[in-house]
Design an enzyme around this catalytic site. Structure first.
Site, PDB file in Angstrom:
ATOM      1  N   ASP A  31      19.788 -34.016 -86.916  1.00  0.00           N
ATOM      2  CA  ASP A  31      20.672 -32.958 -86.404  1.00  0.00           C
ATOM      3  C   ASP A  31      19.799 -31.764 -86.010  1.00  0.00           C
ATOM      4  O   ASP A  31      18.842 -31.434 -86.717  1.00  0.00           O
ATOM      5  CB  ASP A  31      21.653 -32.547 -87.522  1.00  0.00           C
ATOM      6  CG  ASP A  31      22.882 -31.819 -86.985  1.00  0.00           C
ATOM      7  OD1 ASP A  31      23.999 -32.321 -87.185  1.00  0.00           O
ATOM      8  OD2 ASP A  31      22.716 -30.728 -86.379  1.00  0.00           O
ATOM      9  N   SER A  34      22.344 -26.933 -84.289  1.00  0.00           N
ATOM     10  CA  SER A  34      22.878 -25.950 -83.337  1.00  0.00           C
ATOM     11  C   SER A  34      24.299 -25.563 -83.733  1.00  0.00           C
ATOM     12  O   SER A  34      24.710 -24.417 -83.556  1.00  0.00           O
ATOM     13  CB  SER A  34      22.837 -26.489 -81.906  1.00  0.00           C
ATOM     14  OG  SER A  34      23.504 -27.724 -81.829  1.00  0.00           O
ATOM     15  N   PHE A  68      27.070 -38.948 -83.346  1.00  0.00           N
ATOM     16  CA  PHE A  68      28.045 -37.843 -83.304  1.00  0.00           C
ATOM     17  C   PHE A  68      27.527 -36.637 -82.532  1.00  0.00           C
ATOM     18  O   PHE A  68      28.315 -35.805 -82.090  1.00  0.00           O
ATOM     19  CB  PHE A  68      28.383 -37.370 -84.729  1.00  0.00           C
ATOM     20  CG  PHE A  68      28.979 -38.442 -85.581  1.00  0.00           C
ATOM     21  CD1 PHE A  68      30.343 -38.647 -85.594  1.00  0.00           C
ATOM     22  CD2 PHE A  68      28.177 -39.271 -86.349  1.00  0.00           C
ATOM     23  CE1 PHE A  68      30.911 -39.651 -86.355  1.00  0.00           C
ATOM     24  CE2 PHE A  68      28.732 -40.286 -87.109  1.00  0.00           C
ATOM     25  CZ  PHE A  68      30.095 -40.480 -87.120  1.00  0.00           C
ATOM     26  N   SER A  72      31.225 -30.150 -78.008  1.00  0.00           N
ATOM     27  CA  SER A  72      32.598 -30.678 -78.106  1.00  0.00           C
ATOM     28  C   SER A  72      33.712 -29.655 -77.878  1.00  0.00           C
ATOM     29  O   SER A  72      34.834 -29.886 -78.325  1.00  0.00           O
ATOM     30  CB  SER A  72      32.790 -31.334 -79.474  1.00  0.00           C
ATOM     31  OG  SER A  72      32.655 -30.361 -80.491  1.00  0.00           O
ATOM     32  N   THR A 112      36.464 -39.808 -77.318  1.00  0.00           N
ATOM     33  CA  THR A 112      37.537 -38.837 -77.504  1.00  0.00           C
ATOM     34  C   THR A 112      38.768 -39.181 -76.670  1.00  0.00           C
ATOM     35  O   THR A 112      38.650 -39.814 -75.601  1.00  0.00           O
ATOM     36  CB  THR A 112      37.043 -37.427 -77.094  1.00  0.00           C
ATOM     37  OG1 THR A 112      38.167 -36.537 -77.037  1.00  0.00           O
ATOM     38  CG2 THR A 112      36.374 -37.413 -75.737  1.00  0.00           C
ATOM     39  N   TYR A 136      33.990 -31.986 -70.663  1.00  0.00           N
ATOM     40  CA  TYR A 136      33.780 -32.588 -71.991  1.00  0.00           C
ATOM     41  C   TYR A 136      34.241 -34.054 -71.977  1.00  0.00           C
ATOM     42  O   TYR A 136      33.468 -34.966 -72.302  1.00  0.00           O
ATOM     43  CB  TYR A 136      34.537 -31.784 -73.060  1.00  0.00           C
ATOM     44  CG  TYR A 136      34.645 -32.499 -74.376  1.00  0.00           C
ATOM     45  CD1 TYR A 136      33.510 -32.811 -75.115  1.00  0.00           C
ATOM     46  CD2 TYR A 136      35.892 -32.882 -74.884  1.00  0.00           C
ATOM     47  CE1 TYR A 136      33.617 -33.488 -76.322  1.00  0.00           C
ATOM     48  CE2 TYR A 136      36.009 -33.547 -76.080  1.00  0.00           C
ATOM     49  CZ  TYR A 136      34.869 -33.861 -76.802  1.00  0.00           C
ATOM     50  OH  TYR A 136      34.972 -34.541 -77.981  1.00  0.00           O
ATOM     51  N   LYS A 140      31.920 -37.634 -71.997  1.00  0.00           N
ATOM     52  CA  LYS A 140      32.100 -38.682 -73.016  1.00  0.00           C
ATOM     53  C   LYS A 140      32.484 -40.016 -72.348  1.00  0.00           C
ATOM     54  O   LYS A 140      32.038 -41.079 -72.777  1.00  0.00           O
ATOM     55  CB  LYS A 140      33.193 -38.264 -74.004  1.00  0.00           C
ATOM     56  CG  LYS A 140      32.771 -37.126 -74.941  1.00  0.00           C
ATOM     57  CD  LYS A 140      31.953 -37.664 -76.097  1.00  0.00           C
ATOM     58  CE  LYS A 140      31.587 -36.587 -77.096  1.00  0.00           C
ATOM     59  NZ  LYS A 140      31.012 -37.123 -78.339  1.00  0.00           N
ATOM     60  N   HIS A 187      40.285 -24.681 -82.874  1.00  0.00           N
ATOM     61  CA  HIS A 187      41.289 -25.681 -83.245  1.00  0.00           C
ATOM     62  C   HIS A 187      42.492 -25.073 -83.946  1.00  0.00           C
ATOM     63  O   HIS A 187      42.376 -24.063 -84.653  1.00  0.00           O
ATOM     64  CB  HIS A 187      40.645 -26.768 -84.112  1.00  0.00           C
ATOM     65  CG  HIS A 187      39.667 -27.579 -83.357  1.00  0.00           C
ATOM     66  ND1 HIS A 187      38.513 -28.071 -83.903  1.00  0.00           N
ATOM     67  CD2 HIS A 187      39.647 -27.956 -82.058  1.00  0.00           C
ATOM     68  CE1 HIS A 187      37.832 -28.729 -82.984  1.00  0.00           C
ATOM     69  NE2 HIS A 187      38.501 -28.671 -81.852  1.00  0.00           N
ATOM     70  N   GLY A 281      43.952 -26.836 -69.116  1.00  0.00           N
ATOM     71  CA  GLY A 281      43.497 -28.195 -69.421  1.00  0.00           C
ATOM     72  C   GLY A 281      44.216 -28.887 -70.562  1.00  0.00           C
ATOM     73  O   GLY A 281      43.842 -29.999 -70.947  1.00  0.00           O
TER      74      GLY A 281
HETATM   75  N1  UFG Z   1      46.621 -24.305 -79.985  1.00  0.00           N
HETATM   76  C1  UFG Z   1      47.364 -23.141 -80.104  1.00  0.00           C
HETATM   77  N2  UFG Z   1      46.763 -22.065 -80.705  1.00  0.00           N
HETATM   78  C2  UFG Z   1      45.482 -22.107 -81.187  1.00  0.00           C
HETATM   79  C3  UFG Z   1      44.745 -23.298 -81.059  1.00  0.00           C
HETATM   80  C4  UFG Z   1      45.345 -24.387 -80.444  1.00  0.00           C
HETATM   81  O1  UFG Z   1      48.518 -23.066 -79.685  1.00  0.00           O
HETATM   82  O2  UFG Z   1      45.007 -21.091 -81.714  1.00  0.00           O
HETATM   83  C5  UFG Z   1      47.261 -25.477 -79.388  1.00  0.00           C
HETATM   84  C6  UFG Z   1      46.498 -26.039 -78.192  1.00  0.00           C
HETATM   85  O3  UFG Z   1      46.887 -25.405 -77.009  1.00  0.00           O
HETATM   86  C7  UFG Z   1      46.908 -27.515 -78.261  1.00  0.00           C
HETATM   87  C8  UFG Z   1      47.099 -27.784 -79.760  1.00  0.00           C
HETATM   88  O4  UFG Z   1      47.263 -26.506 -80.353  1.00  0.00           O
HETATM   89  O5  UFG Z   1      48.133 -27.689 -77.629  1.00  0.00           O
HETATM   90  C9  UFG Z   1      45.905 -28.463 -80.395  1.00  0.00           C
HETATM   91  O6  UFG Z   1      44.733 -27.744 -80.007  1.00  0.00           O
HETATM   92  P1  UFG Z   1      43.293 -27.988 -80.657  1.00  0.00           P
HETATM   93  O7  UFG Z   1      42.364 -27.032 -80.022  1.00  0.00           O
HETATM   94  O8  UFG Z   1      43.422 -27.994 -82.141  1.00  0.00           O
HETATM   95  O9  UFG Z   1      42.952 -29.483 -80.226  1.00  0.00           O
HETATM   96  P2  UFG Z   1      42.904 -30.148 -78.774  1.00  0.00           P
HETATM   97  O10 UFG Z   1      44.107 -31.043 -78.695  1.00  0.00           O
HETATM   98  O11 UFG Z   1      42.749 -29.172 -77.689  1.00  0.00           O
HETATM   99  O12 UFG Z   1      41.522 -30.903 -78.810  1.00  0.00           O
HETATM  100  C10 UFG Z   1      41.207 -31.926 -79.725  1.00  0.00           C
HETATM  101  C11 UFG Z   1      39.704 -31.967 -79.900  1.00  0.00           C
HETATM  102  C12 UFG Z   1      39.046 -32.312 -78.597  1.00  0.00           C
HETATM  103  C13 UFG Z   1      39.614 -33.593 -78.074  1.00  0.00           C
HETATM  104  C14 UFG Z   1      41.121 -33.524 -78.012  1.00  0.00           C
HETATM  105  C15 UFG Z   1      41.660 -34.848 -77.622  1.00  0.00           C
HETATM  106  O13 UFG Z   1      39.234 -30.730 -80.363  1.00  0.00           O
HETATM  107  O14 UFG Z   1      37.671 -32.458 -78.806  1.00  0.00           O
HETATM  108  O15 UFG Z   1      41.648 -33.154 -79.280  1.00  0.00           O
HETATM  109  O16 UFG Z   1      42.968 -34.997 -78.048  1.00  0.00           O
HETATM  110  F1  UFG Z   1      39.161 -33.830 -76.836  1.00  0.00           F
END
Ligand code: UFG
Length: 319
Positions: A31, A34, A68, A72, A112, A136, A140, A187, A281
């Protein structure tokens, strides 16, 4: 087996490294730190502080790689696509070439759900179209394409696991609690829990005008311990000359509003939520069919309850 875990100081990689050590494997974690944390590497593993582009003698005697190490963050990938192509595709091609020169023919790869983009139907099957909506997911998907080619041309045995939304925490056999620790947290679940700990005042809800029951996005949440367990099965399923692809989710979708409500119940905190605009997105609904990995590898989510997932994340944060 003697195994190399790239990115094994990160959230998911460290949980898999811990489970591999606990299963009796000889593990080296590579690793560049970073985004990872050296203290997440299991006590029983060797640690090499290095980039995947310089893997070199870390592959000596290795029989399999669990890969891994990657960039991301979807949002960052839109702003800096070159970084994602260089790290995720360029880095992996360097790793694959190093594996070939060391005669290592097994790889389990962190793919993913972002490879699918906006799905045509739900739940998503592995045979569904892959049309990523951000660099991203595209980077992948390019690695998945390269793995298919390397399996066909060079006899590599590869398994790609397409993760949906991973959350929760894992207590390793040595007592360490492994949880999400991102410098920039994007997240949903960790952000909501930061409100409950007082680190943030409120959580933003990114859009309430999606075509879903309550207007917020629906996601499929999988416990990191269940996700990690699939990697050990995938390692045994690596077959020379084949590239297998499996989705990994729990098969059930929860909306952003539902997740926030579960967090309120688990933490006993009101968690103020502020409605904001959509995040670029974001597909409306991402739910996995995990039938293929259940049927072929015998994997099943054991901690599929969103309440359990949130409770584990919360306990890890507040212990
Ligand atoms: N969300 C909010 N508020 C926040 C954070 C997220 O409303 O503060 C919403 C996002 O818009 C989304 C949902 O919560 O609708 C989940 O968002 P996350 O950022 O937790 O997860 P993502 O679904 O965007 O992304 C995750 C992984 C990615 C992967 C993706 C594939 O982090 O790496 O799932 O499903 F590509």
């Amino acid at each position: 087996m003697k195994l190399l875990v790239t990115g094994g100081a990160g959230y998911i990689g460290s949980v898999v490294a811990a489970q591999l050590v606990e299963a009796g494997h000889e593990v080296t974690v590579l690793d560049d730190l970073s985004t990872g944390h050296a203290d997440a590497v299991p006590a029983g593993a060797r640690f090499v502080h290095r980039s995947i582009t310089e893997v070199g003698d870390a592959l000596d005697g290795v029989e399999g790689v669990l890969h891994f190490a990657a960039k991301s963050l979807v949002g960052e990938s839109v702003e800096k696509p070159g970084l994602y192509w260089a790290h995720n595709l360029g880095g992996t091609l360097a790793l694959l070439d190093a594996m070939r020169s060391h005669g290592v023919s097994r790889i389990v790869f962190s793919s993913t759900a972002a490879t699918y983009g906006e799905p045509e139907r739900s739940p998503i099957l592995e045979s569904d179209p892959t049309r990523p909506t951000n660099p991203y997911g595209a980077s992948k998907l390019a690695v998945d394409t390269a793995l298919t080619a390397y399996a066909g041309l060079h006899g590599l045995g590869a398994v790609s696991l397409r993760y949906f939304n991973v959350a929760g925490a894992y207590t390793a056999a040595d007592g360490r609690v492994l949880r999400e620790r991102h410098t920039v947290e994007t997240h949903l679940i960790p952000n909501v829990l930061k409100v409950a700990t007082g680190e943030r005042e409120s959580v933003s809800v990114f859009g309430t005008d999606y075509p879903t029951a309550d207007g917020t996005c629906v996601r499929d949440y999988i416990h990191v311990a269940d996700l990690a367990r699939a990697h050990l099965l995938a390692l045994s399923a690596c077959t020379q000359g084949e590239h297998k692809i499996y989705n990994l989710g729990s098969g059930t979708g929860f909306s952003v509003q539902e997740v926030i409500e579960v967090c309120r119940e688990v933490t006993g905190h009101p968690v103020p939520a502020v409605v904001g605009p959509r995040r670029a997105g974001d597909p409306a609904v991402l739910v996995a069919s995990s039938d293929k990995i259940q049927q072929e590898l015998g994997w099943k989510a054991e901690r599929a309850s969103i309440r359990d997932i949130v409770a584990d994340a919360w306990n890890a944060l507040t212990r």
